[in-house]
Design a protein around this motif. Structure first.
Motif, PDB file in Angstrom:
ATOM      1  N   GLU A   7     -12.009   5.517 -19.950  1.00 38.16           N
ATOM      2  CA  GLU A   7     -11.933   5.691 -18.497  1.00 38.16           C
ATOM      3  C   GLU A   7     -10.483   5.957 -18.092  1.00 38.16           C
ATOM      4  OE1 GLU A   7     -13.216   3.399 -14.345  1.00 38.16           O
ATOM      5  OE2 GLU A   7     -13.638   2.498 -16.314  1.00 38.16           O
ATOM      6  N   SER A   8     -10.278   6.950 -17.245  1.00 36.96           N
ATOM      7  CA  SER A   8      -8.930   7.352 -16.811  1.00 36.96           C
ATOM      8  C   SER A   8      -8.023   7.563 -18.022  1.00 36.96           C
ATOM      9  CB  SER A   8      -8.327   6.301 -15.870  1.00 36.96           C
ATOM     10  OG  SER A   8      -9.122   6.147 -14.721  1.00 36.96           O
ATOM     11  N   CYS A   9      -8.524   8.330 -18.953  1.00 41.44           N
ATOM     12  CA  CYS A   9      -7.803   8.577 -20.204  1.00 41.44           C
ATOM     13  C   CYS A   9      -6.397   9.110 -19.933  1.00 41.44           C
ATOM     14  CB  CYS A   9      -8.589   9.593 -21.035  1.00 41.44           C
ATOM     15  SG  CYS A   9      -7.890   9.953 -22.645  1.00 41.44           S
ATOM     16  N   ARG A  10      -5.411   8.531 -20.597  1.00 39.16           N
ATOM     17  CA  ARG A  10      -4.024   8.983 -20.465  1.00 39.16           C
ATOM     18  C   ARG A  10      -3.785  10.127 -21.451  1.00 39.16           C
ATOM     19  NH1 ARG A  10      -1.182   3.587 -22.027  1.00 39.16           N
ATOM     20  NH2 ARG A  10      -2.803   3.877 -23.606  1.00 39.16           N
ATOM     21  N   VAL A  11      -3.536  11.296 -20.920  1.00 42.55           N
ATOM     22  CA  VAL A  11      -3.365  12.489 -21.747  1.00 42.55           C
ATOM     23  C   VAL A  11      -1.950  13.024 -21.569  1.00 42.55           C
ATOM     24  CG1 VAL A  11      -4.159  14.845 -22.211  1.00 42.55           C
ATOM     25  CG2 VAL A  11      -5.808  13.075 -21.536  1.00 42.55           C
ATOM     26  N   VAL A  12      -1.268  13.243 -22.672  1.00 36.72           N
ATOM     27  CA  VAL A  12       0.022  13.931 -22.653  1.00 36.72           C
ATOM     28  C   VAL A  12      -0.174  15.291 -23.311  1.00 36.72           C
ATOM     29  CG1 VAL A  12       2.396  13.973 -23.500  1.00 36.72           C
ATOM     30  CG2 VAL A  12       1.411  11.831 -22.640  1.00 36.72           C
ATOM     31  N   VAL A  13       0.133  16.334 -22.570  1.00 31.54           N
ATOM     32  CA  VAL A  13       0.054  17.697 -23.090  1.00 31.54           C
ATOM     33  C   VAL A  13       1.477  18.172 -23.372  1.00 31.54           C
ATOM     34  CG1 VAL A  13      -0.674  20.067 -22.645  1.00 31.54           C
ATOM     35  CG2 VAL A  13      -2.049  18.162 -21.772  1.00 31.54           C
ATOM     36  N   ILE A  14       1.717  18.623 -24.577  1.00 29.88           N
ATOM     37  CA  ILE A  14       3.046  19.112 -24.950  1.00 29.88           C
ATOM     38  C   ILE A  14       3.011  20.639 -24.917  1.00 29.88           C
ATOM     39  CG2 ILE A  14       4.824  19.149 -26.743  1.00 29.88           C
ATOM     40  CD1 ILE A  14       3.690  16.455 -27.709  1.00 29.88           C
ATOM     41  N   GLY A  15       3.692  21.205 -23.940  1.00 26.23           N
ATOM     42  CA  GLY A  15       3.707  22.648 -23.765  1.00 26.23           C
ATOM     43  C   GLY A  15       2.988  23.055 -22.497  1.00 26.23           C
ATOM     44  N   ALA A  16       3.685  23.788 -21.619  1.00 26.02           N
ATOM     45  CA  ALA A  16       3.098  24.232 -20.349  1.00 26.02           C
ATOM     46  C   ALA A  16       2.869  25.732 -20.348  1.00 26.02           C
ATOM     47  CB  ALA A  16       3.997  23.837 -19.172  1.00 26.02           C
ATOM     48  N   GLY A  17       2.541  26.282 -21.525  1.00 23.34           N
ATOM     49  CA  GLY A  17       2.105  27.667 -21.583  1.00 23.34           C
ATOM     50  C   GLY A  17       0.693  27.776 -21.036  1.00 23.34           C
ATOM     51  N   PHE A  18       0.057  28.908 -21.277  1.00 23.60           N
ATOM     52  CA  PHE A  18      -1.278  29.107 -20.701  1.00 23.60           C
ATOM     53  C   PHE A  18      -2.283  28.112 -21.254  1.00 23.60           C
ATOM     54  CE2 PHE A  18       0.608  33.366 -20.014  1.00 23.60           C
ATOM     55  CZ  PHE A  18       0.464  33.420 -18.638  1.00 23.60           C
ATOM     56  N   ILE A  19      -2.284  27.866 -22.558  1.00 26.14           N
ATOM     57  CA  ILE A  19      -3.257  26.938 -23.121  1.00 26.14           C
ATOM     58  C   ILE A  19      -2.973  25.521 -22.650  1.00 26.14           C
ATOM     59  CG2 ILE A  19      -1.974  26.565 -25.278  1.00 26.14           C
ATOM     60  CD1 ILE A  19      -5.797  26.732 -24.907  1.00 26.14           C
ATOM     61  N   GLY A  20      -1.699  25.125 -22.592  1.00 22.24           N
ATOM     62  CA  GLY A  20      -1.360  23.785 -22.128  1.00 22.24           C
ATOM     63  C   GLY A  20      -1.763  23.569 -20.680  1.00 22.24           C
ATOM     64  N   ALA A  21      -1.505  24.584 -19.840  1.00 20.12           N
ATOM     65  CA  ALA A  21      -1.866  24.475 -18.426  1.00 20.12           C
ATOM     66  C   ALA A  21      -3.377  24.387 -18.248  1.00 20.12           C
ATOM     67  CB  ALA A  21      -1.300  25.665 -17.659  1.00 20.12           C
ATOM     68  N   GLU A  22      -4.128  25.162 -19.030  1.00 16.78           N
ATOM     69  CA  GLU A  22      -5.582  25.124 -18.913  1.00 16.78           C
ATOM     70  C   GLU A  22      -6.140  23.778 -19.352  1.00 16.78           C
ATOM     71  OE1 GLU A  22      -6.186  29.931 -19.635  1.00 16.78           O
ATOM     72  OE2 GLU A  22      -6.956  28.503 -21.113  1.00 16.78           O
ATOM     73  N   VAL A  23      -5.606  23.238 -20.451  1.00 11.69           N
ATOM     74  CA  VAL A  23      -6.057  21.918 -20.907  1.00 11.69           C
ATOM     75  C   VAL A  23      -5.708  20.854 -19.874  1.00 11.69           C
ATOM     76  CG1 VAL A  23      -5.656  20.111 -22.623  1.00 11.69           C
ATOM     77  CG2 VAL A  23      -6.015  22.480 -23.358  1.00 11.69           C
ATOM     78  N   ALA A  24      -4.500  20.890 -19.342  1.00 16.62           N
ATOM     79  CA  ALA A  24      -4.095  19.912 -18.324  1.00 16.62           C
ATOM     80  C   ALA A  24      -4.994  19.994 -17.101  1.00 16.62           C
ATOM     81  CB  ALA A  24      -2.639  20.160 -17.927  1.00 16.62           C
ATOM     82  N   SER A  25      -5.295  21.212 -16.671  1.00 14.50           N
ATOM     83  CA  SER A  25      -6.156  21.405 -15.508  1.00 14.50           C
ATOM     84  C   SER A  25      -7.544  20.832 -15.753  1.00 14.50           C
ATOM     85  CB  SER A  25      -6.245  22.899 -15.192  1.00 14.50           C
ATOM     86  OG  SER A  25      -7.208  23.147 -14.193  1.00 14.50           O
ATOM     87  N   THR A  26      -8.123  21.127 -16.919  1.00  7.23           N
ATOM     88  CA  THR A  26      -9.466  20.645 -17.229  1.00  7.23           C
ATOM     89  C   THR A  26      -9.490  19.126 -17.355  1.00  7.23           C
ATOM     90  OG1 THR A  26      -9.980  22.719 -18.379  1.00  7.23           O
ATOM     91  CG2 THR A  26     -11.383  20.827 -18.845  1.00  7.23           C
ATOM     92  N   CYS A  27      -8.496  18.573 -18.034  1.00  9.67           N
ATOM     93  CA  CYS A  27      -8.450  17.113 -18.195  1.00  9.67           C
ATOM     94  C   CYS A  27      -8.302  16.416 -16.852  1.00  9.67           C
ATOM     95  CB  CYS A  27      -7.305  16.723 -19.126  1.00  9.67           C
ATOM     96  SG  CYS A  27      -7.585  17.134 -20.871  1.00  9.67           S
ATOM     97  N   ALA A  28      -7.465  16.959 -15.991  1.00 12.17           N
ATOM     98  CA  ALA A  28      -7.309  16.365 -14.656  1.00 12.17           C
ATOM     99  C   ALA A  28      -8.628  16.402 -13.899  1.00 12.17           C
ATOM    100  CB  ALA A  28      -6.221  17.111 -13.883  1.00 12.17           C
TER     101      ALA A  28
END
Length: 418
Positions: free
Chosen positions: A154-175
């Protein structure tokens, strides 16, 4: 077979059960090739689409089978001999012979190299696995495993390393799935190496607006395991300035490298991919397509050796590579695509035509950054190089004819698309 056309009853080996490999297969059959096609793939899956992996499949809005490009019925119609779950380990260029990881030797009249690319890993993390909470995202199995991990807490803490296109998409989906997301980016402005500082600054504003913390200018010094509060394990990401971030899941999105390791002792030239001519030939009877290919691109009355990691280019290259084999090296047409890519993140679709660079001149010619809908032109050395749009797809495509003819920068600025 040397530089001659592929005989219609010959044998083709396609290494890489990828989008490019599938399009090559379809093209061979559509244009009358009646010989044997062998498809070698390291994964056990039939070719599937990668763009949904960081979006719909990760979000759970698509079942994994929806991402498959060719189902079993379609594969049967294409009459493909499948060698899935096996990795190619060696290529003999003269014999056009492939060795796979179980020692089997496959020989053909022609070979299509479509092995794509592999994620880059952070130094020092070689011993970490997905069970530890460390992920890259390249395959369908990666996407399913990452989804399982982030939805298990629940409310998983996710750290994404890299704000390229794949990083931004993963961050967006996880949020969107309720995760607490932090993104670390080594550059001061995300995507500035591709889209420049002006557009990159706009991209940066999207993170905060959607509840994602973006820390720029943050290199990563290391990652270590810790014991979690519930007795499980977690990870700590330490940045170059000594900041320590605890995470349940860490996703590394720092780019990919062309999958050419199996070709290192072959006679093909390797330099940031398989080096090809303008018709995608790496050698007589051997072509490459997709993320692994670095080919001579004719445009703006000049030649550029280029490798592009986009869905549309991979699809078109698969088709072009098959046609090059069918025509023969001396008669094949040059591969001169107008690159196109898109990225869905934070409820917005970025669309880009051409090949932009971080040092290009950038001009907003329609709309504005403030309203979040605009068209931007990218110019270099007095020529139009690319066009980007958010929320204005019709206007974007209105600039395609200019890219096709190598328009001057001034003419592009004066252009009013229909």
């Amino acid at each position: 077979m040397t530089a001659e056309a592929l005989p219609s009853d010959g044998t083709v080996i396609i290494v890489g059960a990828s989008l490019a490999g599938l399009r090559a297969t379809e093209t061979l059959r559509a244009e009358g090739f009646d010989g044997q096609i062998t498809l070698v793939g390291e994964e056990r899956h039939l070719p599937y689409d990668r763009p949904p992996l960081s979006k719909q499949v990760l979000a759970g809005t698509w079942p994994p089978e929806k991402a498959v490009l060719a189902d079993r019925k379609r594969a049967g119609e294409l009459r493909v001999h499948e060698v899935l779950g096996h990795r190619a380990v060696r290529l003999d260029v003269d014999k056009r012979q492939i060795e796979i990881d179980d020692g089997t030797q496959l020989m053909g009249d022609a070979v299509i190299v479509a092995t794509g690319a592999s994620p880059r890993y952070l130094p020092g993390t070689e011993a970490f696995t997905q069970r530890d909470g460390l992920f890259t995202l390249r395959t369908l199995d990666d996407s399913l495993a990452l989804r399982a991990a982030i939805t298990a807490v629940e409310s998983c803490r996710v750290v994404v390393i890299g704000a390229g296109f794949i990083g931004a998409e993963v961050a967006s989906t996880c949020a969107g799935l309720g995760c607490v997301v932090t993104v670390l980016e080594a550059m001061d402005i995300p995507l500035s190496n591709v889209l420049g500082a002006l557009i990159g600054t706009h991209c940066r504003s999207l993170y905060e607006a959607h509840g994602v913390e973006l820390r720029t200018g943050q290199g990563v010094a290391g990652i270590r395991r810790i014991e979690g509060l519930s007795g499980g394990t977690g990870l700590v990401v330490e940045t170059a300035d000594g900041t320590q971030l605890e995470a349940d899941v860490v996703v590394v999105g720092i780019g990919v490298a062309p999958a050419t390791g199996w070709l290192e002792d072959s006679a093909v030239t390797l330099d940031n991919g398989v080096v090809c001519d303008d018709r995608l030939f790496a050698a007589d009877g051997i072509v490459a397509a997709g993320d692994v290919a670095r080919w001579t691109w004719h445009h703006d009355a000049a030649d550029e050796q280029i490798r592009i990691e986009h869905w549309q280019v991979a699809a078109e290259a698969g088709t072009a590579a098959a046609r090059s084999l069918l025509a023969g090296r001396h008669h094949a047409a040059s591969f001169t695509p107008i690159p196109y890519f898109w990225s869905d993140q934070f409820g917005i679709r970025f669309q880009v035509l051409g090949n932009p660079g971080g040092d290009d001149d950038v001009e907003i010619v329609s709309g504005s950054l403030e309203e979040g809908k605009f068209v931007a032109l990218f110019g270099r050395a007095g020529r139009l190089r690319a066009v980007m749009a958010i929320g204005r797809p019709r206007q974007l495509m209105g600039y395609r004819p200019l890219l096709e003819v190598g328009s001057s920068w001034d003419a592009a600025l004066a252009h009013t698309p229909a």
